[in-house]
Design a protein around this motif. Structure first.
Motif, PDB file in Angstrom:
ATOM      1  N   PHE A 147       0.829  -1.207   0.000  1.00 14.15           N
ATOM      2  CA  PHE A 147       0.000   0.000   0.000  1.00 14.15           C
ATOM      3  C   PHE A 147       0.861   1.253   0.000  1.00 14.15           C
ATOM      4  N   TYR A 148       1.926   1.253   0.783  1.00 14.17           N
ATOM      5  CA  TYR A 148       2.813   2.417   0.850  1.00 14.17           C
ATOM      6  C   TYR A 148       3.648   2.564  -0.420  1.00 14.17           C
ATOM      7  N   SER A 149       4.090   1.444  -0.994  1.00 11.63           N
ATOM      8  CA  SER A 149       5.044   1.514  -2.103  1.00 11.63           C
ATOM      9  C   SER A 149       4.386   1.647  -3.467  1.00 11.63           C
ATOM     10  N   SER A 150       3.182   1.116  -3.651  1.00  9.68           N
ATOM     11  CA  SER A 150       2.611   1.069  -4.995  1.00  9.68           C
ATOM     12  C   SER A 150       1.374   1.930  -5.200  1.00  9.68           C
ATOM     13  N   ILE A 151       0.727   2.385  -4.140  1.00  8.90           N
ATOM     14  CA  ILE A 151      -0.456   3.240  -4.289  1.00  8.90           C
ATOM     15  C   ILE A 151      -0.001   4.694  -4.248  1.00  8.90           C
ATOM     16  N   PRO A 152      -0.281   5.479  -5.287  1.00  8.31           N
ATOM     17  CA  PRO A 152       0.177   6.877  -5.295  1.00  8.31           C
ATOM     18  C   PRO A 152      -0.557   7.715  -4.269  1.00  8.31           C
ATOM     19  N   ARG A 153       0.127   8.702  -3.775  1.00 12.93           N
ATOM     20  CA  ARG A 153      -0.437   9.621  -2.783  1.00 12.93           C
ATOM     21  C   ARG A 153      -1.038  10.815  -3.508  1.00 12.93           C
ATOM     22  N   VAL A 154      -2.366  10.921  -3.436  1.00 10.55           N
ATOM     23  CA  VAL A 154      -3.096  11.977  -4.143  1.00 10.55           C
ATOM     24  C   VAL A 154      -3.688  12.938  -3.107  1.00 10.55           C
ATOM     25  N   PRO A 155      -3.289  14.216  -3.090  1.00  6.34           N
ATOM     26  CA  PRO A 155      -3.872  15.173  -2.137  1.00  6.34           C
ATOM     27  C   PRO A 155      -5.362  15.384  -2.408  1.00  6.34           C
ATOM     28  N   VAL A 156      -6.135  15.427  -1.337  1.00  6.12           N
ATOM     29  CA  VAL A 156      -7.580  15.628  -1.447  1.00  6.12           C
ATOM     30  C   VAL A 156      -7.981  17.006  -0.941  1.00  6.12           C
ATOM     31  N   THR A 157      -7.574  17.348   0.277  1.00  5.53           N
ATOM     32  CA  THR A 157      -7.901  18.651   0.833  1.00  5.53           C
ATOM     33  C   THR A 157      -6.915  18.955   1.954  1.00  5.53           C
ATOM     34  N   LYS A 158      -7.078  20.112   2.568  1.00  2.34           N
ATOM     35  CA  LYS A 158      -6.242  20.520   3.697  1.00  2.34           C
ATOM     36  C   LYS A 158      -7.133  20.972   4.844  1.00  2.34           C
ATOM     37  N   VAL A 159      -6.707  20.617   6.060  1.00  2.00           N
ATOM     38  CA  VAL A 159      -7.412  21.005   7.268  1.00  2.00           C
ATOM     39  C   VAL A 159      -6.698  22.202   7.869  1.00  2.00           C
ATOM     40  N   LEU A 160      -7.429  23.298   8.022  1.00  2.00           N
ATOM     41  CA  LEU A 160      -6.885  24.555   8.562  1.00  2.00           C
ATOM     42  C   LEU A 160      -5.747  25.096   7.702  1.00  2.00           C
ATOM     43  N   GLY A 161      -5.685  24.663   6.454  1.00  2.00           N
ATOM     44  CA  GLY A 161      -4.652  25.138   5.552  1.00  2.00           C
ATOM     45  C   GLY A 161      -3.266  24.608   5.841  1.00  2.00           C
ATOM     46  N   LEU A 162      -3.119  23.681   6.805  1.00  2.00           N
ATOM     47  CA  LEU A 162      -1.805  23.188   7.198  1.00  2.00           C
ATOM     48  C   LEU A 162      -1.669  21.677   7.009  1.00  2.00           C
ATOM     49  N   ILE A 163      -2.643  20.913   7.518  1.00  3.02           N
ATOM     50  CA  ILE A 163      -2.575  19.455   7.484  1.00  3.02           C
ATOM     51  C   ILE A 163      -3.163  18.978   6.164  1.00  3.02           C
TER      52      ILE A 163
END
Length: 341
Positions: free
Chosen positions: A137-153
């Protein structure tokens, strides 16, 4: 790939594990007099050689909370069964189960020697193979940003899965030992350093029998527009998932159109070869030319490294080239597009 595309999309093994193991956990919670048969007692396994205790203790969860968290993770990790097929997915679970069983005994001895804390019993359930699935899961699934919480997380498509795994990790005192043995066994089997994939696998005949038994029970239609590993908990995440679905539908339309055009061009060139030497049109004056849209990237402009990454994930080279072409060389969009279609 040992199964057809339809069977892979149904993910019968993941659904079967989820329903059967959850049902056994509920049954044992209603019949507590039988729970001692499913306790994962290391002393009974190592000193008394109770193989039945090893099999039952590392299969069914006795804690409802552990069963719920591991069930959520199995449901999300069904994407590997859809990608590689039920046989490879079952082989991964079998291989990591066997390797982690040896690592549990070894790590328990190390903890007893270093900290003078004798480990006699570990949490029961199919926990180590579930933690092992975090490696692919860590090595083969790409990390796609969805949203940000409080503009930081930053919240990605993988955040909720890691949160559920962290909750499972902190549910019991010695759960970290199972997590460590699962991650190590998952890394060994996934990288095939010790050639574990060559002798720890599910036989083809057993897979065929399970195919005929499980597929009619867990038949389902092909998922339409389902985001990989996405479980929207807020309105922003759901809205972003809806936008991703529309993007994937647009990519699918461009993908089908590009294939149809290439097929028509090949047939036309085969029937009328003399048109290949047609004279080019005379150039028009600069003042009359209109700005045209930028062309899609050709095969030469597509990075070979991106194509190799998609091929290593199990896709064919032709599909990888088409996906990168229609997604304008965006590796994340191309991966999501190939995973769904």
């Amino acid at each position: 790939m040992f199964e057809s595309t339809g069977v892979k999309l149904k993910a019968p093994l993941s659904k079967g594990l989820l329903l059967v193991l959850s049902g056994l956990t509920v049954m044992l919670s209603l019949l507590p007099q039988y729970q001692h048969m499913f306790e994962y007692n290391l002393q009974a396994v190592s000193h008394q050689l109770q193989v039945g205790r090893l099999l039952c203790g590392r299969l069914v969860c006795l804690d409802v909370k552990d069963s719920f968290c591991s069930g959520m993770l199995i449901y999300n990790f069904r994407i590997f069964e859809r990608r590689f097929g039920s046989r490879k997915f079952a082989s991964f679970l079998l291989g990591t189960w066997c390797v982690s069983a040896l690592l549990d005994l070894l790590l328990a001895q190390v903890v007893s020697f270093l900290f003078d804390d004798k480990v006699e019993e570990l949490p029961a359930g199919l926990l180590a193979p579930v933690f092992a699935l975090f490696v692919p899961f860590y090595s083969s699934i790409p990390r796609v940003p969805v949203t940000k919480v409080l503009g930081l997380i930053s919240i990605t498509n993988k955040t909720l899965v890691y949160i559920v795994g962290l909750q499972l990790l902190t549910s019991s005192p010695f759960m970290w030992l199972l997590a460590l043995s699962g991650l190590v066994s998952g890394g060994l089997y996934h990288s095939n350093v010790l050639w574990l994939q060559n002798f720890l696998f599910v036989p083809a005949r057993l897979c065929a029998v399970a195919h005929y038994l499980l597929e009619p029970l867990f038949s389902s239609s092909q998922p339409s527009g389902e985001a990989p590993l996405g479980m929207g908990a807020t309105l922003d995440i759901q809205r972003q998932q809806r936008m991703d679905q529309l993007d994937q539908q647009l990519l699918l339309a461009q993908f089908n159109e590009a294939r149809a055009n290439s097929r028509h061009r090949a047939q036309w060139s085969r029937l009328f070869p003399s048109l290949r030497r047609r004279r080019p049109a005379p150039p028009q004056p600069q003042s009359q030319t209109q700005p045209s849209a930028p062309p899609l990237p050709s095969d030469n402009s597509i990075a070979e490294e991106q194509v190799a990454r998609l091929v290593e994930m199990g896709f064919s080279r032709l599909d990888a080239l088409e996906a990168l072409r229609v997604s304008n060389n965006d590796i994340n969009m191309a991966t999501n597009f190939l995973l769904q279609h």
